[in-house]
Scaffold this active site. Structure first.
Site, PDB file in Angstrom:
ATOM      1  N   PRO A  71       0.848  -1.196   0.000  1.00 38.89           N
ATOM      2  CA  PRO A  71       0.000   0.000   0.000  1.00 38.89           C
ATOM      3  C   PRO A  71       0.882   1.243   0.000  1.00 38.89           C
ATOM      4  O   PRO A  71       1.919   1.261   0.673  1.00 38.89           O
ATOM      5  CB  PRO A  71      -0.786  -0.111   1.313  1.00 38.89           C
ATOM      6  CG  PRO A  71      -0.029  -1.092   2.159  1.00 38.89           C
ATOM      7  CD  PRO A  71       0.776  -1.958   1.254  1.00 38.89           C
ATOM      8  N   GLY A  75       3.852   3.832   5.183  1.00 43.18           N
ATOM      9  CA  GLY A  75       4.986   3.591   6.079  1.00 43.18           C
ATOM     10  C   GLY A  75       5.700   2.284   5.813  1.00 43.18           C
ATOM     11  O   GLY A  75       6.588   1.895   6.567  1.00 43.18           O
ATOM     12  N   LEU A  76       5.321   1.577   4.730  1.00 48.91           N
ATOM     13  CA  LEU A  76       5.986   0.299   4.436  1.00 48.91           C
ATOM     14  C   LEU A  76       7.040   0.453   3.344  1.00 48.91           C
ATOM     15  O   LEU A  76       7.453  -0.532   2.720  1.00 48.91           O
ATOM     16  CB  LEU A  76       4.955  -0.773   4.044  1.00 48.91           C
ATOM     17  CG  LEU A  76       3.923  -1.110   5.129  1.00 48.91           C
ATOM     18  CD1 LEU A  76       2.978  -2.213   4.649  1.00 48.91           C
ATOM     19  CD2 LEU A  76       4.600  -1.548   6.435  1.00 48.91           C
ATOM     20  N   GLY A  77       7.481   1.661   3.129  1.00 49.89           N
ATOM     21  CA  GLY A  77       8.618   1.887   2.223  1.00 49.89           C
ATOM     22  C   GLY A  77       8.274   1.710   0.760  1.00 49.89           C
ATOM     23  O   GLY A  77       9.144   1.351  -0.041  1.00 49.89           O
ATOM     24  N   SER A  78       7.010   1.992   0.367  1.00 45.98           N
ATOM     25  CA  SER A  78       6.670   1.770  -1.043  1.00 45.98           C
ATOM     26  C   SER A  78       7.404   2.754  -1.948  1.00 45.98           C
ATOM     27  O   SER A  78       7.832   2.375  -3.043  1.00 45.98           O
ATOM     28  CB  SER A  78       5.162   1.818  -1.272  1.00 45.98           C
ATOM     29  OG  SER A  78       4.706   3.127  -1.146  1.00 45.98           O
ATOM     30  N   SER A  79       7.623   3.999  -1.492  1.00 42.87           N
ATOM     31  CA  SER A  79       8.316   4.944  -2.391  1.00 42.87           C
ATOM     32  C   SER A  79       9.782   4.528  -2.566  1.00 42.87           C
ATOM     33  O   SER A  79      10.333   4.633  -3.663  1.00 42.87           O
ATOM     34  CB  SER A  79       8.198   6.384  -1.915  1.00 42.87           C
ATOM     35  OG  SER A  79       8.619   6.509  -0.593  1.00 42.87           O
ATOM     36  N   ALA A  80      10.405   4.012  -1.497  1.00 44.98           N
ATOM     37  CA  ALA A  80      11.790   3.536  -1.628  1.00 44.98           C
ATOM     38  C   ALA A  80      11.840   2.319  -2.557  1.00 44.98           C
ATOM     39  O   ALA A  80      12.727   2.213  -3.417  1.00 44.98           O
ATOM     40  CB  ALA A  80      12.359   3.171  -0.258  1.00 44.98           C
ATOM     41  N   ALA A  81      10.856   1.417  -2.422  1.00 47.71           N
ATOM     42  CA  ALA A  81      10.847   0.213  -3.263  1.00 47.71           C
ATOM     43  C   ALA A  81      10.633   0.589  -4.728  1.00 47.71           C
ATOM     44  O   ALA A  81      11.309   0.054  -5.621  1.00 47.71           O
ATOM     45  CB  ALA A  81       9.762  -0.754  -2.775  1.00 47.71           C
ATOM     46  N   ASP A 123      15.429   3.278   4.278  1.00 49.78           N
ATOM     47  CA  ASP A 123      14.446   2.603   3.412  1.00 49.78           C
ATOM     48  C   ASP A 123      15.094   2.120   2.113  1.00 49.78           C
ATOM     49  O   ASP A 123      14.878   0.985   1.680  1.00 49.78           O
ATOM     50  CB  ASP A 123      13.302   3.570   3.042  1.00 49.78           C
ATOM     51  CG  ASP A 123      12.416   3.903   4.225  1.00 49.78           C
ATOM     52  OD1 ASP A 123      12.851   3.713   5.374  1.00 49.78           O
ATOM     53  OD2 ASP A 123      11.280   4.368   4.000  1.00 49.78           O
TER      54      ASP A 123
END
Ligand code: MEV
Length: 290
Positions: A71, A75-81, A123
């Site tokens: 999602p 806060g689960l680092g989606s932009s870094a991923a 991240d």
């Protein structure tokens, strides 16, 4: 055409404090973002500022297609991923021969420019290399993850902006350094204690509860986060805390195998989404083109 994926992450300890040179511990998790890049003559302007910055930094033109199991703004680092997978796919598609370490550094630069110059390398490093990592300033220490370390994540479904929450802590630090700095120091002490207790889930749980309270004190809490944290603890979790930027987004809990489903059920009972997941040790990886 080149397709790469990169994992999300949970901040186990030390978020926000890490922005001020304190240690933070983060772990890559199984859900991933997949990015396909194709060289094109005309550049398709991406909607995401992260992806746009990747193309600008690598100085290439192309089209991009993203699929995500993470999602966004949670806060689960989606932009870094997204950033790590995009840079890796560009690197492959255009034969740029950047190393993994270079990709991690470039990804950090992308996050810095998309987050007004305030982002730790956590991240992006964790998403590039996978595993569990202690990050402090320029130091990155890979940690031996405990056996069977699975966690339950609770997504409040309240979206947040990482740069806004970072700004909130920066403002508190500016207005009340005498209050904010000791809180950040305490978070740092908790993180270091956690690093030496990774195999002791009960102690880790206590430390998580303390870290959560200190994030609330920094002003990055949210009523739904508090509700999920309390629900997880009441359902038998050893500990539960906000993970990532806060003010919405996600929390995580650690618990025994036998109470995992109960904890996930308690989170879902609060109209939130629960994810039971574990560590990813691969980091960025090449996927088969479809
Ligand atoms: C965001 O996942 C964690 C923060 O500490 C920001 C950062 O480390 O860049 C709030």
């Amino acid at each position: 055409m080149a397709t790469w994926s990169a994992p999300g992450k949970v901040f186990l300890f030390g978020e926000h404090a890490v922005v001020y040179g304190k240690p933070g511990i983060a772990m890559a998790i199984k859900p991933r973002v997949m990015v396909t890049v194709r060289e094109t003559r005309y550049h398709q302007k991406p909607n995401s500022p992260y992806i746009a910055e990747c193309f600008r930094l690598m100085d290439v033109k192309g089209s991009v297609y993203v699929r995500s199991q993470l999602p966004s703004s949670s806060g689960l680092g989606s932009s870094a991923a997204v950033t790590v997978a995009t840079l890796s796919a560009i690197n492959d598609e255009f034969g740029l021969e950047k190393t993994r370490a270079e990709i991690a550094n470039l990804a950090h630069q992308v996050e810095m420019s998309a987050q007004n110059g305030r982002a730790s390398a956590t991240d992006t490093y964790v998403s590039t290399f996978g595993g569990m990592v202690l990050v402090r300033d320029n130091e990155k220490r890979r940690l031996l993850p405990p056996q069977n370390f699975s966690i339950v994540i609770g997504n409040t479904l309240v979206s947040h902006s990482t740069s806004e929450t970072i700004g909130k802590v920066a403002e508190l630090r500016k207005q009340s350094p005498d209050i904010a700095n000791p809180i950040l120091d305490s978070i740092a002490a908790i993180t270091m204690r956690a690093m030496y207790n990774l195999d002791n889930q009960k102690e880790l749980g206590n430390l998580m509860n303390m870290n959560h309270a200190l994030l609330d004190a920094l002003g990055v809490g949210h009523p739904v986060l508090s509700k999920l944290v309390l629900a997880a603890r009441s359902a038998g979790a050893h500990g539960a805390k906000t993970t990532g930027a806060g003010s919405g987004g996600c929390m995580y809990a650690i618990c025994s195998k036998s109470s995992r489903n109960r904890v996930a059920g308690a989170i879902e009972g609060c109209d939130a989404r629960a994810i039971i997941t574990t560590i990813d040790i691969e980091g960025a990886r090449k996927e088969k083109d479809e």
